[in-house]
Design a protein around this motif. Structure first.
Motif, PDB file in Angstrom:
ATOM      1  N   ILE A 167       0.849  -1.208   0.000  1.00 60.90           N
ATOM      2  CA  ILE A 167       0.000   0.000   0.000  1.00 60.90           C
ATOM      3  C   ILE A 167       0.876   1.247   0.000  1.00 60.90           C
ATOM      4  CG2 ILE A 167      -1.735   1.303   1.307  1.00 60.90           C
ATOM      5  CD1 ILE A 167      -2.716  -1.423   2.402  1.00 60.90           C
ATOM      6  N   MET A 168       1.910   1.239   0.851  1.00 57.86           N
ATOM      7  CA  MET A 168       2.805   2.387   0.937  1.00 57.86           C
ATOM      8  C   MET A 168       3.573   2.593  -0.366  1.00 57.86           C
ATOM      9  SD  MET A 168       4.337   2.135   4.797  1.00 57.86           S
ATOM     10  CE  MET A 168       3.326   2.489   6.236  1.00 57.86           C
ATOM     11  N   GLU A 169       4.001   1.497  -0.976  1.00 63.36           N
ATOM     12  CA  GLU A 169       4.745   1.607  -2.236  1.00 63.36           C
ATOM     13  C   GLU A 169       3.870   2.217  -3.333  1.00 63.36           C
ATOM     14  OE1 GLU A 169       6.185  -2.324  -2.873  1.00 63.36           O
ATOM     15  OE2 GLU A 169       7.949  -2.063  -1.602  1.00 63.36           O
ATOM     16  N   SER A 173       4.416   5.994  -5.248  1.00 64.01           N
ATOM     17  CA  SER A 173       4.480   6.183  -6.699  1.00 64.01           C
ATOM     18  C   SER A 173       3.267   6.946  -7.232  1.00 64.01           C
ATOM     19  CB  SER A 173       4.576   4.823  -7.398  1.00 64.01           C
ATOM     20  OG  SER A 173       3.451   4.023  -7.090  1.00 64.01           O
ATOM     21  N   GLY A 174       2.151   6.889  -6.513  1.00 62.02           N
ATOM     22  CA  GLY A 174       0.928   7.495  -7.018  1.00 62.02           C
ATOM     23  C   GLY A 174       0.680   8.917  -6.580  1.00 62.02           C
ATOM     24  N   LEU A 175       1.369   9.377  -5.515  1.00 61.18           N
ATOM     25  CA  LEU A 175       1.117  10.721  -4.991  1.00 61.18           C
ATOM     26  C   LEU A 175       1.946  11.798  -5.686  1.00 61.18           C
ATOM     27  CD1 LEU A 175       0.824   9.937  -1.171  1.00 61.18           C
ATOM     28  CD2 LEU A 175      -0.996  10.746  -2.666  1.00 61.18           C
ATOM     29  N   GLY A 176       2.820  11.387  -6.586  1.00 66.49           N
ATOM     30  CA  GLY A 176       3.599  12.351  -7.357  1.00 66.49           C
ATOM     31  C   GLY A 176       4.641  13.063  -6.522  1.00 66.49           C
ATOM     32  N   GLU A 177       4.978  14.293  -6.931  1.00 61.27           N
ATOM     33  CA  GLU A 177       6.006  15.072  -6.227  1.00 61.27           C
ATOM     34  C   GLU A 177       5.581  15.313  -4.785  1.00 61.27           C
ATOM     35  OE1 GLU A 177       8.492  19.269  -6.700  1.00 61.27           O
ATOM     36  OE2 GLU A 177       7.011  18.681  -8.214  1.00 61.27           O
ATOM     37  N   TRP A 185       1.279  12.070   6.104  1.00 63.18           N
ATOM     38  CA  TRP A 185       0.106  12.813   6.576  1.00 63.18           C
ATOM     39  C   TRP A 185      -1.170  12.003   6.407  1.00 63.18           C
ATOM     40  CZ3 TRP A 185       1.880  17.938   3.813  1.00 63.18           C
ATOM     41  CH2 TRP A 185       2.894  18.526   4.574  1.00 63.18           C
ATOM     42  N   ILE A 186      -1.299  11.328   5.273  1.00 60.01           N
ATOM     43  CA  ILE A 186      -2.496  10.510   5.032  1.00 60.01           C
ATOM     44  C   ILE A 186      -2.560   9.344   6.030  1.00 60.01           C
ATOM     45  CG2 ILE A 186      -3.620   8.938   3.402  1.00 60.01           C
ATOM     46  CD1 ILE A 186      -2.436  10.744   1.149  1.00 60.01           C
ATOM     47  N   LEU A 187      -1.423   8.676   6.200  1.00 57.40           N
ATOM     48  CA  LEU A 187      -1.397   7.523   7.099  1.00 57.40           C
ATOM     49  C   LEU A 187      -1.611   7.937   8.552  1.00 57.40           C
ATOM     50  CD1 LEU A 187       1.502   5.376   5.593  1.00 57.40           C
ATOM     51  CD2 LEU A 187      -0.958   4.985   5.407  1.00 57.40           C
TER      52      LEU A 187
END
Length: 459
Positions: A167-169, A173-177, A185-187
């Motif tokens: 999930i973290m990986e 890769s999906g949250l961009g810069e 922050w999300i976690l």
């Protein structure tokens, strides 16, 4: 029908919510290098955040064990707030450190120190209180299957990395810069919700009454002195040694796997190791429920570890394993069983302590014993790193990537073999301690509150 529901809703589910959240502390190795590059520091500098987190986990458990003993609601709330706040704070200092590095071309010491404080100290307090809070409650609800109950929760701690890693990986890769600090922050929000729900659900059985009067004021040392002092020293030391040896091997696991010519399978081996870690936590502790003396589990863990380590030393399994199926199987068996024994050592500690010293002060006593984890967190990895750096020489190993290009990996097979010389000596010491010092309580020595209440209340 109310009682079976209460057993799961009031103990097992909140324990899993708490332990599956805090267990993600072990995911640090997935992104420590990325964090270092983002804020302008080396991977080795950022790795200390994890060591501090484990140290403060053990020390907060030791010093806040009495808080957990008196009020699991206060302790589980402290855990939720500190763990989430530490994670959010880590994200903030990664964001700040990245901006500073981009503007000045060098890392900010404040950013690194902030990560140490947030991930190490603040999250460490959340880890210690969160780890302890559900354990006694589980043992009270599942008095006839204490090992299974604590194994279930502690397995959640061990399995958290396997669950959270992919999930973290994907998030990275999906949250961009800026994905690295956004992820924190999300976690922080997700884990706070999970832990807060666990905090709301966690309740001790209605029939359990905490010790009153003199019993309530009994010091931990007084509880320990109800049996020979050497008995507790033996438990503490063999717990410390098992963690130290486990961390020493686990910290070198990826490089050992690469030495075997399995660089393409590092991720798979890591996942299987995590499964063995979680399986050992549940399996060994559940197995111990059928034994007269739970210390037998530790003897089995140490004997298995000694046998596989000795076989790997004699055959030079790590140095000679590449291309040799039998040696590859042997080394992988060592890695998997050390992971299982490492996990099983954790899950059996609270139940072993309750068999020897009773349930009255188990949270505080378990907390003091977790100080062994704190010191092992500082010594296990570092011992292995020093041995690998001091002995043997690095050699180049070529590995073909999926895209067809060749990657050169620097490994030290001799150094990894030498780590086994240290761990086998320590495992032998631990086995001697478990045989000589930690004796099963005789019938008259079994604490009155080791088994309390009507068994019908817990089935």
């Amino acid at each position: 029908m109310g009682k079976p529901i209460n057993k799961w809703v009031s103990a097992a589910i909140p324990a899993l919510l708490l332990h599956c959240s805090i267990g993600t502390v072990y995911c640090w190795s997935l992104f420590s290098e990325n964090i270092g590059k983002h804020i302008g520091f080396s991977k080795s500098a950022t790795e200390w955040a994890f060591s501090f987190a484990i140290f403060f986990l053990g020390m907060s458990a030791a010093f806040l064990g009495n808080v957990v003993e008196k009020d699991i609601h206060k302790s589980s709330l402290i855990a939720a707030i500190c763990f989430a706040a530490g994670m959010a704070g880590t994200g903030f200092f990664i964001w700040y450190g990245g901006n500073y590095f981009n503007q000045h071309g060098e890392g900010s010491p404040l950013a690194l120190a902030g990560i140490y404080v947030c991930y190490g100290l603040i999250m460490g307090i959340g880890l210690g209180t969160g780890y302890l809070s559900p354990v006694k409650t589980l043992m009270l609800w599942f008095q006839d299957r204490k090992g299974l109950a604590t194994g279930l929760a502690v397995a959640g701690f061990g399995a958290a990395k396997a669950i959270a890693s992919p999930i973290m990986e994907k998030m990275l890769s999906g949250l961009g810069e800026g994905g690295i600090y956004k992820m924190f922050w999300i976690l922080a929000g997700v884990y706070f919700v999970m832990m807060f729900v666990g905090h709301l659900l966690l309740h001790k059985p209605a029939g359990w009454v905490e010790p009153q009067g003199k019993e309530a004021k009994k010091s931990i040392f007084s509880v320990i002195k109800t049996r020979k002092l050497g008995n507790y020293i033996g438990i503490w030391l063999m717990f410390y040694i098992n963690i130290t040896c486990g961390l020493a091997l686990i910290s070198q696991e990826k490089m050992i796997v690469k030495c075997l010519g399995l660089a393409s399978f590092v991720g798979i081996v890591s996942t299987v190791s995590a499964i063995f870690n979680a399986g050992g936590r549940l399996g060994f502790s559940a197995w111990a429920d059928s034994m007269k003396d739970r210390n037998t589990i530790y003897k089995l863990i140490f004997v298995i570890s000694i046998a596989l380590t000795a076989a790997t030393i004699v055959t030079g399994g790590i140095k000679n394993g590449e291309g040799n199926i039998a040696l590859i199987v042997l080394v992988l068996a060592l890695i998997f069983m050390v992971n299982a024994g490492y996990g099983g050592g954790f899950s059996n500690v609270p139940t072993l302590l309750s068999d020897h010293y009773g349930m009255g002060s188990i949270s505080a006593l378990h907390g003091i014993t977790l100080s062994a984890w704190a010191f092992a967190g500082l010594t296990g990895n570092q011992m292995a790193a020093w041995i690998v750096k001091t002995f043997g020489e690095e050699v180049a190993l070529e590995h073909k990537l999926d895209n067809g290009t060749i990657e050169t990996i620097m490994v030290n097979p001799t150094g990894y073999q030498y780590v086994l010389y240290a761990t086998i000596v320590l495992y032998v010491v631990a086995l001697v301690l478990s045989l000589v010092l930690v004796k099963a309580p005789k019938e008259g020595e079994i604490p009155a509150d080791a088994m309390i209440g009507d068994p019908n209340d817990i089935h």
